[in-house]
Design a protein around this motif. Structure first.
Motif, PDB file in Angstrom:
ATOM      1  N   THR A  75      -1.157  -2.175  15.484  1.00  0.00           N
ATOM      2  CA  THR A  75      -1.188  -2.027  14.029  1.00  0.00           C
ATOM      3  C   THR A  75      -2.399  -1.192  13.648  1.00  0.00           C
ATOM      4  OG1 THR A  75      -2.409  -4.102  13.762  1.00  0.00           O
ATOM      5  CG2 THR A  75      -0.013  -4.212  13.632  1.00  0.00           C
ATOM      6  N   TYR A  76      -2.171  -0.206  12.774  1.00  0.00           N
ATOM      7  CA  TYR A  76      -3.229   0.672  12.311  1.00  0.00           C
ATOM      8  C   TYR A  76      -3.363   0.520  10.807  1.00  0.00           C
ATOM      9  CZ  TYR A  76      -6.055   4.787  11.437  1.00  0.00           C
ATOM     10  OH  TYR A  76      -7.061   5.620  11.032  1.00  0.00           O
ATOM     11  N   ASP A  77      -4.577   0.235  10.357  1.00  0.00           N
ATOM     12  CA  ASP A  77      -4.861   0.068   8.939  1.00  0.00           C
ATOM     13  C   ASP A  77      -5.388   1.388   8.377  1.00  0.00           C
ATOM     14  OD1 ASP A  77      -5.685  -0.567   6.429  1.00  0.00           O
ATOM     15  OD2 ASP A  77      -7.010  -2.207   6.998  1.00  0.00           O
ATOM     16  N   PRO A  78      -4.591   2.123   7.577  1.00  0.00           N
ATOM     17  CA  PRO A  78      -5.051   3.421   7.060  1.00  0.00           C
ATOM     18  C   PRO A  78      -6.277   3.305   6.169  1.00  0.00           C
ATOM     19  CG  PRO A  78      -2.677   3.151   6.759  1.00  0.00           C
ATOM     20  CD  PRO A  78      -3.217   1.813   7.156  1.00  0.00           C
ATOM     21  N   ALA A  79      -6.434   2.175   5.469  1.00  0.00           N
ATOM     22  CA  ALA A  79      -7.581   2.037   4.566  1.00  0.00           C
ATOM     23  C   ALA A  79      -8.877   1.864   5.345  1.00  0.00           C
ATOM     24  CB  ALA A  79      -7.364   0.850   3.628  1.00  0.00           C
ATOM     25  N   GLY A  80      -8.864   1.004   6.351  1.00  0.00           N
ATOM     26  CA  GLY A  80     -10.072   0.740   7.102  1.00  0.00           C
ATOM     27  C   GLY A  80     -10.225   1.572   8.348  1.00  0.00           C
TER      28      GLY A  80
END
Length: 414
Positions: A75-80
């Protein structure tokens, strides 16, 4: 640019993309911005592990990569800008939450996820079923008499319903609310069909010559990929079920399947290339177009950046390569001017700049009014420039072997 400088620039770019108050992580390798027409801001996670095509899930980019025996859920969090991984032995499930299917030796299957709740499922070849979960329902393929159809399973009451069992194969379903979309082969080529579960009405969405496949629905928006017969170029199309028609996103064109995904106002696709798969993320506005944050600034052509050079970078670049630079802009800066020059009139470079306030700009040679192997422009917004780290990417759009360039920043105080 030396290795240390490159690492610093990449880290700075992660920090630019991070949400305020959140620390970015370099655990994903490197996040960068891809140059596209119309100044679309785009997040790119280069060389992601191969595996099940990535999808958007609750604001996260989620994909499954095969491990030694099991699957890794990434899972990749674009915001962080953070990447996390979870090991599971089940069959990956896509949709509105992270989930997978576990089976036992007796042929039984359960839908489960990080919370480990297990819901019993009907018998099926789940490894080839392309299951998608949405709220309390699971939609999937089931093969009967050598043809696959689309079925729906209610996770609350345990009932299974046929959505479409027309002649030919129906594949790769997706579910959002009461709408189910899928790839349909009843006429010999791949078309896009949909059913509204509330009314039971079925209709073709995209049909005709060529291939239209891999649909994803989110709310009123549906995205898919298509190419014409005999044409190796894939492109992404987006349609609004409220009646505004379909839009071809012409800038997303690839020899490899882009495998688009959609969630709210985020559009995701892949660019497969030698050495890995790049994950591309685009924020859209209500009309299905990319945000153009750069329009907030006044942009002017400028012959001379100023007497004092605050930052200067020199380097070489090849075709389709990037060079990254981080520039610190202090508080109290009224205007910044940039000057990019290169030494080959047969080459074309693109300059992408992202600011700490989320602004993104794309400049070509002609954008300053002259085609002279240079980009000379100034930026200001209401007499100020956002303080913080500004990250630049010089992109070799059209380059023979290599081209030498000089890139300068000039900062004017208030």
């Amino acid at each position: 640019m030396n290795r240390r400088g490159r690492a610093a620039a990449l880290l700075a770019l992660l920090l630019v993309l991070a949400a305020p108050g959140q620390a970015a992580s370099t655990g994903s390798g490197a996040a960068t911005l891809r140059v596209l027409p119309e100044s679309h801001p785009l997040l790119l996670v280069p060389c992601a592990p191969a595996g099940v095509d990535p999808v958007l899930c609750d604001g996260l980019v989620v994909w499954y990569a095969p491990g030694h025996r099991d699957w890794d859920i990434l899972t990749y969090d674009p915001a962080g800008g953070t990447l996390t991984a979870r090991r599971t032995g089940g069959v990956p499930v896509q949709g509105d939450r992270i989930a997978w299917i576990e089976t036992d030796g007796a042929g039984r299957a359960w839908l489960t996820g990080p919370e480990r709740e297990r819901l019993l499922l009907p018998a099926n070849n789940w490894s080839e079923g392309h299951p998608v979960v949405g709220e309390d329902r699971l939609v999937y393929e089931r093969t009967q008499n050598s043809e696959s159809g689309i079925f729906l399973y209610n996770l609350t009451d345990g009932t299974e319903t046929a959505v479409c069992t027309a002649p030919g194969d129906q594949r790769r379903p997706w579910l959002s609310g009461s709408v189910v979309v899928w790839e349909d082969w009843r006429d010999g080529t791949a078309d896009i069909y949909l059913t509204d579960l509330a009314t039971g009405e079925e209709q073709p969405l995209a049909a005709g010559p060529g291939e239209q496949n891999r649909p994803v629905v989110s709310g009123d928006m549906i995205v898919w990929q298509e190419r014409e017969s005999g044409d190796g170029i894939w492109q992404v199309r987006l349609t609004d079920l409220t009646g505004s028609g379909s839009t071809s996103l012409e800038e997303i064109r690839s020899m490899k399947e882009p495998s688009p995904s959609l969630s709210g106002d985020l559009l995701l696709w892949t660019e497969r290339r030698r050495g890995g798969t790049d994950l591309c993320l685009l924020a859209m506005d209500g009309d299905g177009a990319g945000h153009r944050a750069g329009g907030q600034y006044a942009i002017e052509s400028r012959e001379d950046g100023g007497a004092r050079v605050d930052e200067e970078y020199r380097g070489e670049i090849a075709g389709d390569d990037y060079a990254f630079f981080a520039t610190g802009v202090p508080t109290g800066t009224a205007r910044t001017s940039i000057d990019l020059k290169w030494d080959d009139n047969e080459s074309s470079l693109l300059l992408l700049i992202s600011g700490p306030d989320g602004s993104v700009f794309r400049f070509r040679d002609e954008d300053d009014g002259e085609e002279d192997q240079a980009v000379r422009l100034s930026l200001t917004r209401n007499g100020r420039v956002a303080p913080g780290t500004w990250t630049s990417a010089v992109y070799g759009e059209e380059v023979g072997e290599r081209v030498t360039f000089t890139y300068r920043w000039y900062l004017e105080p208030i």
